[in-house]
Design a protein around this motif. Structure first.
Motif, PDB file in Angstrom:
ATOM      1  N   TYR A 166      -6.688  -1.844   7.296  1.00 28.28           N
ATOM      2  CA  TYR A 166      -5.163  -2.100   8.089  1.00 28.28           C
ATOM      3  C   TYR A 166      -5.406  -1.831   9.368  1.00 28.28           C
ATOM      4  O   TYR A 166      -4.744  -2.517  10.071  1.00 28.28           O
ATOM      5  CB  TYR A 166      -4.499  -1.062   7.240  1.00 28.28           C
ATOM      6  CG  TYR A 166      -3.090  -1.171   7.911  1.00 28.28           C
ATOM      7  CD1 TYR A 166      -2.069  -2.108   7.381  1.00 28.28           C
ATOM      8  CD2 TYR A 166      -2.419  -0.496   8.526  1.00 28.28           C
ATOM      9  CE1 TYR A 166      -0.928  -2.255   8.036  1.00 28.28           C
ATOM     10  CE2 TYR A 166      -1.146  -0.351   9.149  1.00 28.28           C
ATOM     11  CZ  TYR A 166      -0.453  -1.264   8.864  1.00 28.28           C
ATOM     12  OH  TYR A 166       0.851  -1.468   9.487  1.00 28.28           O
ATOM     13  N   ASN A 167      -5.921  -0.744   9.905  1.00 23.47           N
ATOM     14  CA  ASN A 167      -5.961  -0.472  11.306  1.00 23.47           C
ATOM     15  C   ASN A 167      -6.649  -1.433  12.040  1.00 23.47           C
ATOM     16  O   ASN A 167      -6.427  -1.695  13.271  1.00 23.47           O
ATOM     17  CB  ASN A 167      -6.488   0.785  11.701  1.00 23.47           C
ATOM     18  CG  ASN A 167      -5.414   1.968  11.273  1.00 23.47           C
ATOM     19  OD1 ASN A 167      -4.229   1.764  11.310  1.00 23.47           O
ATOM     20  ND2 ASN A 167      -5.722   3.315  10.929  1.00 23.47           N
TER      21      ASN A 167
ATOM     22  N   VAL B  63      -1.738  -8.887   7.764  1.00 21.30           N
ATOM     23  CA  VAL B  63      -1.751  -7.635   7.764  1.00 21.30           C
ATOM     24  C   VAL B  63      -0.534  -7.103   7.145  1.00 21.30           C
ATOM     25  O   VAL B  63      -0.646  -6.059   6.214  1.00 21.30           O
ATOM     26  CB  VAL B  63      -0.964  -7.022   9.481  1.00 21.30           C
ATOM     27  CG1 VAL B  63      -0.846  -5.793   9.428  1.00 21.30           C
ATOM     28  CG2 VAL B  63      -2.229  -7.630  10.452  1.00 21.30           C
ATOM     29  N   LYS B  64       0.431  -7.783   6.732  1.00 20.40           N
ATOM     30  CA  LYS B  64       1.566  -7.066   5.773  1.00 20.40           C
ATOM     31  C   LYS B  64       0.903  -7.352   4.420  1.00 20.40           C
ATOM     32  O   LYS B  64       1.351  -6.466   3.706  1.00 20.40           O
ATOM     33  CB  LYS B  64       2.815  -8.122   5.936  1.00 20.40           C
ATOM     34  CG  LYS B  64       4.247  -7.472   5.518  1.00 20.40           C
ATOM     35  CD  LYS B  64       4.230  -6.413   6.047  1.00 20.40           C
ATOM     36  CE  LYS B  64       5.808  -5.938   6.429  1.00 20.40           C
ATOM     37  NZ  LYS B  64       5.856  -4.676   6.885  1.00 20.40           N
TER      38      LYS B  64
ATOM     39  N   VAL C 100      -4.596  -4.367  12.378  1.00 22.38           N
ATOM     40  CA  VAL C 100      -3.289  -4.102  13.396  1.00 22.38           C
ATOM     41  C   VAL C 100      -3.791  -4.178  14.693  1.00 22.38           C
ATOM     42  O   VAL C 100      -3.232  -4.437  15.816  1.00 22.38           O
ATOM     43  CB  VAL C 100      -2.661  -2.745  13.094  1.00 22.38           C
ATOM     44  CG1 VAL C 100      -1.762  -2.408  14.331  1.00 22.38           C
ATOM     45  CG2 VAL C 100      -1.828  -2.881  11.848  1.00 22.38           C
TER      46      VAL C 100
ATOM     47  N   ILE D 251      -6.439  -0.247   2.583  1.00 24.73           N
ATOM     48  CA  ILE D 251      -5.763   0.187   3.725  1.00 24.73           C
ATOM     49  C   ILE D 251      -6.607   0.667   4.539  1.00 24.73           C
ATOM     50  O   ILE D 251      -6.593   0.623   5.751  1.00 24.73           O
ATOM     51  CB  ILE D 251      -4.416   0.666   3.351  1.00 24.73           C
ATOM     52  CG1 ILE D 251      -3.599  -0.264   2.368  1.00 24.73           C
ATOM     53  CG2 ILE D 251      -3.736   1.384   4.384  1.00 24.73           C
ATOM     54  CD1 ILE D 251      -2.502   0.648   1.611  1.00 24.73           C
TER      55      ILE D 251
ATOM     56  N   GLU E 262      -5.471   1.939  -1.724  1.00 22.98           N
ATOM     57  CA  GLU E 262      -5.645   2.867  -0.756  1.00 22.98           C
ATOM     58  C   GLU E 262      -7.104   2.519   0.187  1.00 22.98           C
ATOM     59  O   GLU E 262      -7.067   2.792   1.267  1.00 22.98           O
ATOM     60  CB  GLU E 262      -5.574   4.227  -1.189  1.00 22.98           C
ATOM     61  CG  GLU E 262      -4.415   4.803  -1.557  1.00 22.98           C
ATOM     62  CD  GLU E 262      -4.407   6.357  -2.062  1.00 22.98           C
ATOM     63  OE1 GLU E 262      -5.328   7.069  -1.556  1.00 22.98           O
ATOM     64  OE2 GLU E 262      -3.506   6.590  -3.158  1.00 22.98           O
TER      65      GLU E 262
ATOM     66  N   GLU F 119      -1.140  -4.296   3.808  1.00 26.24           N
ATOM     67  CA  GLU F 119      -0.173  -3.139   3.954  1.00 26.24           C
ATOM     68  C   GLU F 119       0.505  -2.894   2.368  1.00 26.24           C
ATOM     69  O   GLU F 119       0.454  -1.930   1.844  1.00 26.24           O
ATOM     70  CB  GLU F 119       1.063  -3.283   4.992  1.00 26.24           C
ATOM     71  CG  GLU F 119       2.065  -2.009   5.016  1.00 26.24           C
ATOM     72  CD  GLU F 119       2.971  -2.404   5.963  1.00 26.24           C
ATOM     73  OE1 GLU F 119       3.807  -1.425   6.076  1.00 26.24           O
ATOM     74  OE2 GLU F 119       3.010  -3.148   6.563  1.00 26.24           O
ATOM     75  N   LEU F 120       1.162  -4.120   2.101  1.00 27.38           N
ATOM     76  CA  LEU F 120       1.877  -4.041   0.739  1.00 27.38           C
ATOM     77  C   LEU F 120       1.135  -4.140  -0.458  1.00 27.38           C
ATOM     78  O   LEU F 120       1.449  -3.589  -1.481  1.00 27.38           O
ATOM     79  CB  LEU F 120       3.150  -5.115   0.786  1.00 27.38           C
ATOM     80  CG  LEU F 120       4.022  -5.057   1.961  1.00 27.38           C
ATOM     81  CD1 LEU F 120       4.772  -6.210   1.870  1.00 27.38           C
ATOM     82  CD2 LEU F 120       4.543  -3.820   1.794  1.00 27.38           C
TER      83      LEU F 120
END
Length: 143
Positions: free
Chosen positions: A26-27, A10-11, A30, A22, A19, A14-15
């Protein structure tokens, strides 16, 4: 088992994700709709990423990346948490138009919704270990 997923997979999205990455992943990551592991260490090279043997070759005809573990020593290994994961961040020597452009990470689906290996992906457990038994030490090959 969630440590690698949240702390690394996940990190990393994110990093290091664009765009678009993500927005797409990303969601879902998570919320554990997709779960991930980190495939960087190889049997033959440890974590020396410059020496990795796994390849990612861009196929201009299909506009797809072909991920391949060409040798026994190119198996990704270590605390993969592959049983928990259906995706992997895979590091590979990258080739575009016949030219190696260095090592790059790829987000690669490795299992279907029922957690069966996808075609071209092979994985397994490397057996008992001393220490933290909740971590799944294993291997991954990409064909």
């Amino acid at each position: 088992p969630g440590g690698v997923h949240f702390g690394m997979f996940v990190k990393y999205i994110e990093l290091m994700g664009t765009e678009e990455h993500i927005k797409l992943y990303y969601n879902k990551a998570v919320n554990c709709e997709i779960t991930g592991c980190y495939a960087q260490t190889e049997v033959g090279h440890g974590s020396d990423i410059r020496s990795l043997e796994t390849t990612a070759t861009f196929d201009t005809a299909t506009k797809e990346w072909i991920i391949d573990s060409p040798t026994a020593s190119s198996a990704s290994t270590g605390r993969l948490n592959f049983i928990f994961a259906n995706h992997a961040i895979v590091f590979a020597q990258t080739t575009i138009n016949g030219k190696n452009v260095g090592v790059n990470p790829f987000l690669v689906p490795i299992k279907d919704k029922e957690y069966r290996w996808l075609p071209g992906v092979e994985g397994g457990d490397i057996g008992p270990k001393i220490g933290f038994h909740a971590k799944e030490n294993g291997y991954l090959y990409f064909r």
